[in-house]
Design a protein around this motif. Sequence first.
Motif, PDB file in Angstrom:
ATOM      1  N   ALA A 239       5.062  -8.033   7.223  1.00 34.54           N
ATOM      2  CA  ALA A 239       6.194  -9.016   7.556  1.00 34.54           C
ATOM      3  C   ALA A 239       5.538 -10.519   7.876  1.00 34.54           C
ATOM      4  N   GLY A 240       4.330 -10.239   8.424  1.00 39.44           N
ATOM      5  CA  GLY A 240       3.652 -11.603   8.823  1.00 39.44           C
ATOM      6  C   GLY A 240       2.612 -11.944   8.077  1.00 39.44           C
ATOM      7  N   ARG A 241       1.344 -11.842   8.492  1.00 41.57           N
ATOM      8  CA  ARG A 241       0.026 -12.116   8.056  1.00 41.57           C
ATOM      9  C   ARG A 241      -0.105 -11.712   6.488  1.00 41.57           C
ATOM     10  N   ALA A 242       0.364 -10.685   5.824  1.00 42.95           N
ATOM     11  CA  ALA A 242       0.432 -10.398   4.575  1.00 42.95           C
ATOM     12  C   ALA A 242       1.067 -11.305   3.849  1.00 42.95           C
ATOM     13  N   ARG A 243       2.125 -11.886   4.311  1.00 46.77           N
ATOM     14  CA  ARG A 243       2.894 -12.770   3.519  1.00 46.77           C
ATOM     15  C   ARG A 243       2.492 -14.186   3.529  1.00 46.77           C
ATOM     16  N   GLU A 244       2.124 -14.438   4.712  1.00 51.46           N
ATOM     17  CA  GLU A 244       1.587 -15.894   4.992  1.00 51.46           C
ATOM     18  C   GLU A 244       0.377 -16.247   4.025  1.00 51.46           C
ATOM     19  N   LEU A 245      -0.320 -15.027   4.134  1.00 49.44           N
ATOM     20  CA  LEU A 245      -1.921 -15.314   3.491  1.00 49.44           C
ATOM     21  C   LEU A 245      -2.099 -14.687   2.041  1.00 49.44           C
ATOM     22  N   ASP A 246      -0.824 -14.150   1.531  1.00 52.25           N
ATOM     23  CA  ASP A 246      -0.803 -13.426   0.541  1.00 52.25           C
ATOM     24  C   ASP A 246      -1.787 -12.333   0.360  1.00 52.25           C
ATOM     25  N   TYR A 247      -1.777 -11.491   1.035  1.00 53.52           N
ATOM     26  CA  TYR A 247      -2.541 -10.293   0.872  1.00 53.52           C
ATOM     27  C   TYR A 247      -1.670  -9.516  -0.079  1.00 53.52           C
ATOM     28  N   ARG A 248      -2.407  -8.962  -1.181  1.00 56.63           N
ATOM     29  CA  ARG A 248      -1.374  -8.078  -2.412  1.00 56.63           C
ATOM     30  C   ARG A 248      -1.170  -6.649  -1.827  1.00 56.63           C
ATOM     31  N   VAL A 249      -0.140  -6.413  -1.024  1.00 61.61           N
ATOM     32  CA  VAL A 249      -0.023  -5.175  -0.273  1.00 61.61           C
ATOM     33  C   VAL A 249       1.431  -4.644  -0.516  1.00 61.61           C
ATOM     34  N   GLU A 250       1.752  -3.285  -0.438  1.00 61.50           N
ATOM     35  CA  GLU A 250       3.042  -3.017  -0.417  1.00 61.50           C
ATOM     36  C   GLU A 250       3.225  -1.633   0.501  1.00 61.50           C
ATOM     37  N   LEU A 251       4.143  -1.639   1.199  1.00 60.54           N
ATOM     38  CA  LEU A 251       4.443  -0.553   2.016  1.00 60.54           C
ATOM     39  C   LEU A 251       5.462   0.602   1.677  1.00 60.54           C
ATOM     40  N   LEU A 252       4.676   1.706   1.477  1.00 64.02           N
ATOM     41  CA  LEU A 252       5.296   2.779   0.942  1.00 64.02           C
ATOM     42  C   LEU A 252       5.678   3.809   2.118  1.00 64.02           C
ATOM     43  N   ARG A 253       7.084   4.209   1.770  1.00 63.46           N
ATOM     44  CA  ARG A 253       7.968   4.850   2.830  1.00 63.46           C
ATOM     45  C   ARG A 253       8.886   6.038   2.150  1.00 63.46           C
ATOM     46  N   GLY A 254       9.204   7.138   2.681  1.00 66.74           N
ATOM     47  CA  GLY A 254      10.370   7.825   1.988  1.00 66.74           C
ATOM     48  C   GLY A 254       9.983   8.325   0.828  1.00 66.74           C
ATOM     49  N   ALA A 255      11.109   8.269  -0.130  1.00 60.83           N
ATOM     50  CA  ALA A 255      10.665   9.091  -1.614  1.00 60.83           C
ATOM     51  C   ALA A 255       9.239   8.433  -2.126  1.00 60.83           C
ATOM     52  N   ARG A 256       8.942   6.938  -1.963  1.00 60.04           N
ATOM     53  CA  ARG A 256       7.888   6.456  -2.523  1.00 60.04           C
ATOM     54  C   ARG A 256       6.489   7.044  -1.852  1.00 60.04           C
ATOM     55  N   LEU A 257       6.503   7.266  -0.578  1.00 62.19           N
ATOM     56  CA  LEU A 257       5.190   7.969   0.023  1.00 62.19           C
ATOM     57  C   LEU A 257       5.391   9.438  -0.542  1.00 62.19           C
ATOM     58  N   ASN A 258       6.477  10.168  -0.721  1.00 62.48           N
ATOM     59  CA  ASN A 258       6.285  11.576  -0.922  1.00 62.48           C
ATOM     60  C   ASN A 258       6.177  11.831  -2.368  1.00 62.48           C
ATOM     61  N   GLN A 259       6.097  10.853  -3.115  1.00 60.22           N
ATOM     62  CA  GLN A 259       5.938  10.961  -4.629  1.00 60.22           C
ATOM     63  C   GLN A 259       4.328  10.870  -4.952  1.00 60.22           C
ATOM     64  N   LEU A 260       3.456  10.406  -3.955  1.00 59.93           N
ATOM     65  CA  LEU A 260       2.190  10.105  -4.179  1.00 59.93           C
ATOM     66  C   LEU A 260       1.425  11.604  -4.065  1.00 59.93           C
ATOM     67  N   TYR A 261       0.997  11.857  -5.364  1.00 56.95           N
ATOM     68  CA  TYR A 261      -0.029  13.295  -5.420  1.00 56.95           C
ATOM     69  C   TYR A 261       1.035  14.388  -5.134  1.00 56.95           C
ATOM     70  N   ASP A 262       2.078  14.397  -5.454  1.00 59.80           N
ATOM     71  CA  ASP A 262       3.033  15.471  -5.551  1.00 59.80           C
ATOM     72  C   ASP A 262       3.273  15.911  -4.118  1.00 59.80           C
ATOM     73  N   GLY A 263       3.535  14.835  -3.195  1.00 58.79           N
ATOM     74  CA  GLY A 263       3.742  15.307  -1.826  1.00 58.79           C
ATOM     75  C   GLY A 263       2.659  15.707  -1.058  1.00 58.79           C
ATOM     76  N   ARG A 264       1.394  15.457  -1.382  1.00 50.93           N
ATOM     77  CA  ARG A 264       0.475  15.879  -0.567  1.00 50.93           C
ATOM     78  C   ARG A 264       0.208  14.946   0.473  1.00 50.93           C
ATOM     79  N   PHE A 265       0.885  13.616   0.823  1.00 54.35           N
ATOM     80  CA  PHE A 265       0.704  12.936   2.000  1.00 54.35           C
ATOM     81  C   PHE A 265       1.989  12.735   2.754  1.00 54.35           C
ATOM     82  N   GLU A 266       3.078  13.430   2.437  1.00 61.26           N
ATOM     83  CA  GLU A 266       4.402  13.338   2.944  1.00 61.26           C
ATOM     84  C   GLU A 266       4.268  13.725   4.522  1.00 61.26           C
ATOM     85  N   HIS A 267       3.398  14.098   5.160  1.00 61.73           N
ATOM     86  CA  HIS A 267       3.300  14.285   6.557  1.00 61.73           C
ATOM     87  C   HIS A 267       3.039  13.028   7.276  1.00 61.73           C
TER      88      HIS A 267
END
Length: 386
Positions: free
Chosen positions: A106-134
């Motif tokens: 919300a702060g530094r990444a926007r101000e200084l244009d770090y290219r990032v995205e926050l993955l949660r919920g379904a987008r997190l669970n889709q990574l590698y067939d749910g290997r990281f959903e914990h």
Amino acid sequence: MHHYDCDLLVVGAGMLGLAHAWAAAKRGLRVKVCERSHTPLGASVRNFGQALVTGQAPGPMLDLARQAHGLWGELGAAAGLALKQQGSLLFARSEAEEALLEAFCAGRARELDYRVELLRGARLNQLYDGRFEHHRAALHGLDDQQLYSREALPQIIAYLARELGVDFHFSTLVRDVETGWAHTTAGRFSARQILVCSGHDYQTLLAEPLAALQPQVCRLQMLRARLKRPLDLQHALLTGLSCVHYGAFADLPESAAIRAQIRREQPALEAHGIHLLISPTPYGELIIGDSHDYGSDASPFNAEAVDRLLLELAEHTLGGELEVLERWQGVYGARGPAPFSVLKVSDGVTAVLMHTGLGMSVGLALGERTVAALLGDGEWPRALAA
């Protein structure tokens, strides 16, 4: 008129030495590189091969990492490197870590244009067939790249020698340097400019000027392992533990809660400077580390308890059991006056040192800028914001 053996003689064929050799050879200079071992064996091949933009502190290091990002693409294509460009995933394991990632986005990444995205919920669970959903969330750093250093460095050397005519002298110790001359175990070479990129060896060359920086050495315990249940990992992995270690996050107010939680629940992690990094190799294995132990010399003794902590963290993060294939000690120059030093020692002799384990991330850009400055074509790189 003096005839020189080369325009630039580089001491050291690690990441920084090769970066400077590449920058100079691209500009048409005649370049020699002397390396005392038969192949690079120092910090640059013992690492994770992560070229991170996301974790860099705002200011000079972020600028250098962004420039290096493009240079890796260029060098990777030219030298045929297996460069992973899917980015990194930094997993939040606790509420405190998730809160920090939210604040960063919300702060530094926007101000200084770090290219990032926050993955949660379904987008997190889709990574590698749910290997990281914990996990609670994952910060996807889009600009982070990764390569297998122990293969990439020899490939870069082969490319520089074959395509750009760089003259390499391996198993050649440089005993002394002075204006115009390098005295080596393979004879005496004359050079218009000499660049000393000798890693964490502070005694063989330029001992007095280097001593003034009061540099130290950091040693880290590293492992190469295989998951019993295979995972075709294409990202560099970090956890919220890295948030107290990397400059992009460590000074944010939200990091205090993470530090407090570590002290309360796992004080050994802080005592050994442990934060988990995982890098895939091209062979389906994982490089896992690391711990941080600082001193004037690297102790040769590894602690099994530290490896056990690293493996527990890795198994929890990966959600699977690991089989260890190899253990070694990483080592790099640390704790000088800034993240790096560019030292003009005498006429035609310059030393470039990293004081942090970020040579892969910023080295190519440092090479470009130092060589440009040597040719009167730009400002000398500065590690601290002016």
